[in-house]
Motif scaffolding. Structure first.
Motif: not given
Length: 113
Positions: A13-42
């Motif tokens: 479970e990962i919690f996080g948020g963006g800086a004030p004034g930042e689009a909400s999609g940017d922090p989401v993409a940043e939190m999903e980035r490790p999942a793209t580099r993880s092992s198969p099946g993740f």
């Protein structure tokens, strides 16, 4: 991070948020980035506000197809002319493209807050 269960599978479970004034999609993409580099099946599963934010983008094409079908069956199909149905069907995408164009020209933010 915390190891928890999600739909019966081990998860992180990962919690996080963006800086004030930042689009909400940017922090989401940043939190999903490790999942793209993880092992198969993740995989990444979203819940809460992020899930509700991602769903409308997927449904936009479905809604456009349903609108075209509704317009065709309700207006264009009963017509006895062969020229009317294509003209009527082109009205829906033209309206959508026009709305997108005006949103971009007027520099209106494309987000829901």
């Amino acid at each position: 991070m915390q190891v928890v269960g999600f739909h019966g599978y081990p998860s992180i479970e990962i919690f996080g948020g963006g800086a004030p004034g930042e689009a909400s999609g940017d922090p989401v993409a940043e939190m999903e980035r490790p999942a793209t580099r993880s092992s198969p099946g993740f995989d990444v599963a979203r819940t809460g506000p992020v899930l509700r934010e991602k769903l409308p983008g997927r449904r936009a094409v479905d809604l456009l197809v349903l609108a075209l079908r509704r317009v065709f069956l309700g207006v264009a199909a009963p017509s006895e002319s062969r020229a009317v149905p294509p003209a009527v069907l082109l009205a829906v995408p033209t309206g959508v493209v026009g709305a997108i164009f005006e949103t971009l020209v007027r520099d209106v933010p494309n987000d829901v807050q």
